[in-house]
Write an enzyme that holds these catalytic residues in place. Structure first.
Site, PDB file in Angstrom:
ATOM      1  CB  THR A  91      -1.033  -0.053   1.166  1.00 35.29           C
ATOM      2  OG1 THR A  91      -1.933   1.035   1.010  1.00 35.29           O
ATOM      3  CG2 THR A  91      -0.373   0.035   2.527  1.00 35.29           C
ATOM      4  CE  LYS A 115      -1.828   0.514  -3.393  1.00 35.18           C
ATOM      5  NZ  LYS A 115      -3.209   0.835  -3.707  1.00 35.18           N
ATOM      6  CG  ASP A 130      -5.924  -1.609  -5.299  1.00 33.06           C
ATOM      7  OD1 ASP A 130      -6.421  -2.238  -4.344  1.00 33.06           O
ATOM      8  OD2 ASP A 130      -4.982  -0.807  -5.181  1.00 33.06           O
ATOM      9  N   GLY A 178      -8.738  12.485  -8.091  1.00 39.19           N
ATOM     10  CA  GLY A 178      -7.410  12.049  -7.683  1.00 39.19           C
ATOM     11  C   GLY A 178      -6.691  11.341  -8.818  1.00 39.19           C
ATOM     12  N   GLY A 209      -3.753   9.341  -8.140  1.00 40.74           N
ATOM     13  CA  GLY A 209      -2.765   8.440  -7.529  1.00 40.74           C
ATOM     14  C   GLY A 209      -2.919   7.009  -8.020  1.00 40.74           C
ATOM     15  CB  ALA A 213      -6.643   4.083  -5.564  1.00 42.52           C
ATOM     16  N   GLY A 253     -15.912   2.012   0.112  1.00 42.40           N
ATOM     17  CA  GLY A 253     -14.813   1.165  -0.353  1.00 42.40           C
ATOM     18  C   GLY A 253     -14.659  -0.202   0.292  1.00 42.40           C
TER      19      GLY A 253
HETATM   20  P1  NAP Z   1      -2.403   8.172  -3.345  1.00 39.32           P
HETATM   21  O1  NAP Z   1      -1.533   7.448  -4.301  1.00 39.32           O
HETATM   22  O2  NAP Z   1      -1.808   8.892  -2.212  1.00 39.32           O
HETATM   23  O3  NAP Z   1      -3.283   9.156  -4.261  1.00 39.32           O
HETATM   24  C1  NAP Z   1      -4.299   9.899  -3.809  1.00 39.32           C
HETATM   25  C2  NAP Z   1      -4.546  11.032  -4.807  1.00 39.32           C
HETATM   26  O4  NAP Z   1      -5.543  11.830  -4.219  1.00 39.32           O
HETATM   27  C3  NAP Z   1      -3.351  11.931  -5.009  1.00 39.32           C
HETATM   28  O5  NAP Z   1      -2.586  11.490  -6.080  1.00 39.32           O
HETATM   29  C4  NAP Z   1      -3.972  13.289  -5.231  1.00 39.32           C
HETATM   30  O6  NAP Z   1      -4.284  13.472  -6.599  1.00 39.32           O
HETATM   31  C5  NAP Z   1      -5.289  13.190  -4.475  1.00 39.32           C
HETATM   32  N1  NAP Z   1      -5.201  13.890  -3.192  1.00 39.32           N
HETATM   33  C6  NAP Z   1      -4.378  13.638  -2.152  1.00 39.32           C
HETATM   34  N2  NAP Z   1      -4.608  14.517  -1.142  1.00 39.32           N
HETATM   35  C7  NAP Z   1      -5.594  15.337  -1.566  1.00 39.32           C
HETATM   36  C8  NAP Z   1      -6.269  16.446  -0.987  1.00 39.32           C
HETATM   37  N3  NAP Z   1      -5.970  16.874   0.234  1.00 39.32           N
HETATM   38  N4  NAP Z   1      -7.237  17.050  -1.708  1.00 39.32           N
HETATM   39  C9  NAP Z   1      -7.568  16.616  -2.957  1.00 39.32           C
HETATM   40  N5  NAP Z   1      -6.950  15.567  -3.551  1.00 39.32           N
HETATM   41  C10 NAP Z   1      -5.982  14.936  -2.856  1.00 39.32           C
HETATM   42  O7  NAP Z   1      -3.450   7.194  -2.704  1.00 39.32           O
HETATM   43  P2  NAP Z   1      -4.187   5.987  -3.402  1.00 39.32           P
HETATM   44  O8  NAP Z   1      -3.457   4.740  -3.116  1.00 39.32           O
HETATM   45  O9  NAP Z   1      -4.468   6.324  -4.798  1.00 39.32           O
HETATM   46  O10 NAP Z   1      -5.530   5.926  -2.539  1.00 39.32           O
HETATM   47  C11 NAP Z   1      -6.505   6.930  -2.632  1.00 39.32           C
HETATM   48  C12 NAP Z   1      -7.660   6.604  -1.709  1.00 39.32           C
HETATM   49  O11 NAP Z   1      -8.250   5.369  -2.092  1.00 39.32           O
HETATM   50  C13 NAP Z   1      -7.243   6.446  -0.241  1.00 39.32           C
HETATM   51  O12 NAP Z   1      -8.252   6.983   0.574  1.00 39.32           O
HETATM   52  C14 NAP Z   1      -7.188   4.954  -0.059  1.00 39.32           C
HETATM   53  O13 NAP Z   1      -7.448   4.556   1.287  1.00 39.32           O
HETATM   54  C15 NAP Z   1      -8.304   4.497  -0.978  1.00 39.32           C
HETATM   55  N6  NAP Z   1      -8.109   3.130  -1.449  1.00 39.32           N
HETATM   56  C16 NAP Z   1      -9.061   2.218  -1.150  1.00 39.32           C
HETATM   57  C17 NAP Z   1      -8.930   0.918  -1.607  1.00 39.32           C
HETATM   58  C18 NAP Z   1     -10.002  -0.078  -1.265  1.00 39.32           C
HETATM   59  O14 NAP Z   1      -9.748  -1.273  -1.434  1.00 39.32           O
HETATM   60  N7  NAP Z   1     -11.170   0.340  -0.834  1.00 39.32           N
HETATM   61  C19 NAP Z   1      -7.827   0.543  -2.371  1.00 39.32           C
HETATM   62  C20 NAP Z   1      -6.870   1.518  -2.669  1.00 39.32           C
HETATM   63  C21 NAP Z   1      -7.014   2.817  -2.201  1.00 39.32           C
HETATM   64  P3  NAP Z   1      -3.998  14.902  -7.294  1.00 39.32           P
HETATM   65  O15 NAP Z   1      -2.658  15.327  -6.820  1.00 39.32           O
HETATM   66  O16 NAP Z   1      -4.056  14.566  -8.737  1.00 39.32           O
HETATM   67  O17 NAP Z   1      -5.079  15.848  -6.880  1.00 39.32           O
END
Ligand code: NAP
Length: 419
Positions: free
Chosen positions: A66, A70, A106, A130, A132, A134, A227
């Site tokens: 995670t 990743k 995922d 977002g 990132g 996910a 989620g």
């Molecule tokens: P990540 O790589 O940290 O990416 C999150 C993205 O969200 C960032 O790239 C950014 O995109 C945006 N972001 C971050 N902080 C922000 C803020 N304060 N305001 C607005 N946008 C913001 O995380 P991730 O792994 O992609 O995960 C994202 C979410 O999905 C998390 O909450 C995680 O817990 C959830 N998730 C859930 C599952 C599940 O199985 N349910 C699986 C994976 C992830 P920009 O810079 O482009 O705005």
């Protein structure tokens, strides 16, 4: 936080940076119980420089990965699956004969979430919030499910939060940012009311159960899902890669329901003296759940008793303290929340209690209500009048009404049975 394994024990677990709130060990434990294979699943909180050594550990068989590793771990992999190549990130590593293979479950998990939500994404315009890891898996899955147009909303991209009006015609919103995740409950990445054609809202966040945008979707009658289904479905796919055992799809829903039953708060509301605190103690005794009594939290914070607050400051400041206590208590999971009788007077308390909770209204005839030490229960007439005003509010707030006319144990068992 790093789990220790016995010498010779097969090692499975989750690699990440901050893992204390992870549900993964519980989920893999449950999947093992539903399937034929059972393994110990640990947590590995690592700094970047520790990853190489972890991946060379003897007896390492499988890892989920995670934030923030990743992509980092790909440099250590011998074999990369087509979906990982497409997404550019992995969340599952399997070690076979000393070789590490990378997968992305995922992608599978999100597809299952869409299916479980009943939301039709085919030919729809979808905003994915977002950019990132996910988000990338979500976009691939949406492409494969036949979405017409996918727009990534990013703080830094061409489509941002300041020109959302360009996409008012969106059909579906998927939140793949951490905005609204514990401990920032009820925060919203955007206002979904700006999108009049919405037919679905999906939020990858699983803690809280209902994020701010999901609560809004519920209020507006828009289909929505959080989620947890994705989390369990991606873990099931990882279990299958780790063990070569196959589980029926129904196991995902079963595990989701088991987790929800364990993680939802039991919220008790009702008239002063209806038995909330006593029932809370009995439920705690029967289930091992901790109690948060918001009146007790207020007493701790203000260093005054409730009658003292009413006498010295009046009801209004008390209601503010109560709202603050509820905002905090509502973020917890798996607890019993016993609230003061007037908590339902402020409708703003509802989202805090509902986001992670099942709300039980303890109903008791006015003549049977206890009155000791309760500033607003001055006389039977006052109580009757209060009950008349509050009854519809309790009924509006609650998910389930319980008649407290038997023993305390009867009421406690009824609540646990209806959770
Ligand atoms: P990540 O790589 O940290 O990416 C999150 C993205 O969200 C960032 O790239 C950014 O995109 C945006 N972001 C971050 N902080 C922000 C803020 N304060 N305001 C607005 N946008 C913001 O995380 P991730 O792994 O992609 O995960 C994202 C979410 O999905 C998390 O909450 C995680 O817990 C959830 N998730 C859930 C599952 C599940 O199985 N349910 C699986 C994976 C992830 P920009 O810079 O482009 O705005």
């Amino acid at each position: 936080m790093t789990t220790s394994f016995e010498p010779g024990e097969k090692i499975y677990g989750l690699l990440g940076h901050k893992l204390s709130h992870s549900y993964s060990p519980q989920i893999h434990e449950k999947l093992g119980l539903h399937g034929k294979k059972h393994y110990k699943y640990g947590l590995f909180e690592c700094e970047p420089e520790d990853i190489a050594a972890l991946l060379k550990t003897e007896n390492l068989c499988g890892l989920n990965v995670t934030i923030p590793y990743k992509q980092t771990v790909l440099a250590f992999c011998d074999d990369i699956s087509p979906e990982v190549l497409r997404i550019g990130a992995t969340n599952t590593l399997v070690v076979r004969d000393g070789k590490i293979s990378a997968y992305n479950t995922d992608y599978t998990g999100f597809k299952y979430m869409v299916y479980a939500s009943g939301i039709n994404v085919r030919d729809k315009k979808i905003l994915v919030l977002g950019s990132g890891g996910a988000s990338k898996a979500v976009v691939c899955a949406l492409e494969d499910l036949g979405a017409r147009e996918i727009v990534i909303i990013s703080r830094n991209g061409a489509n941002g939060y300041d020109n959302l009006h360009l996409h008012q015609n969106a059909d579906i919103i998927v939140n793949a940012t951490p905005v609204g995740m514990y401990p920032n409950n009820l925060e919203r990445p955007l206002d979904i009311r700006a999108f009049p054609h919405l037919s679905g809202v999906l939020d990858l966040i699983y803690n809280p159960d209902l994020t701010g945008i999901l609560l809004d979707a519920e209020t507006l009658g828009i289909p929505h899902l959080g989620g947890l289904h994705m989390l369990v479905a991606q873990a099931k796919a990882a279990y299958e890669l780790f063990t070569d055992d196959t589980l029926p799809d129904s196991v995902t829903n079963t595990v989701v329901n088991e987790l929800k039953r364990e993680s939802l708060n039991i919220v008790l509301i009702g008239m002063p003296g209806c038995g909330k605190s006593t029932i809370a103690k009995k439920i705690s005794e029967l289930s091992g759940r901790e109690i948060i009594d918001t009146d007790e939290e207020i007493v701790k914070k203000t260093r005054m008793t409730i009658p003292e607050i009413f006498r010295k400051q009046g009801e209004l400041p008390f209601r503010t303290y109560e709202h603050e206590a509820i905002l905090e208590a509502g973020k917890s999971t798996g607890k019993i929340l016993a609230l003061g009788g007037g908590a339902i007077l402020n409708p703003d308390n509802y989202p805090s209690l509902h986001q992670n909770g099942r709300i039980f209204f303890i109903h008791r005839e006015t003549e049977l209500l206890a009155t000791d030490g309760r500033p607003l229960s001055k006389s039977p007439e006052t109580l009757k009048e209060m009950q008349k005003i509050r009854l519809p509010l309790y009924q509006e707030f609650c998910d389930i009404e319980i008649e407290n006319d038997g023993t305390i144990e009867d009421a406690a068992r009824e609540i646990l049975g209806k959770l």
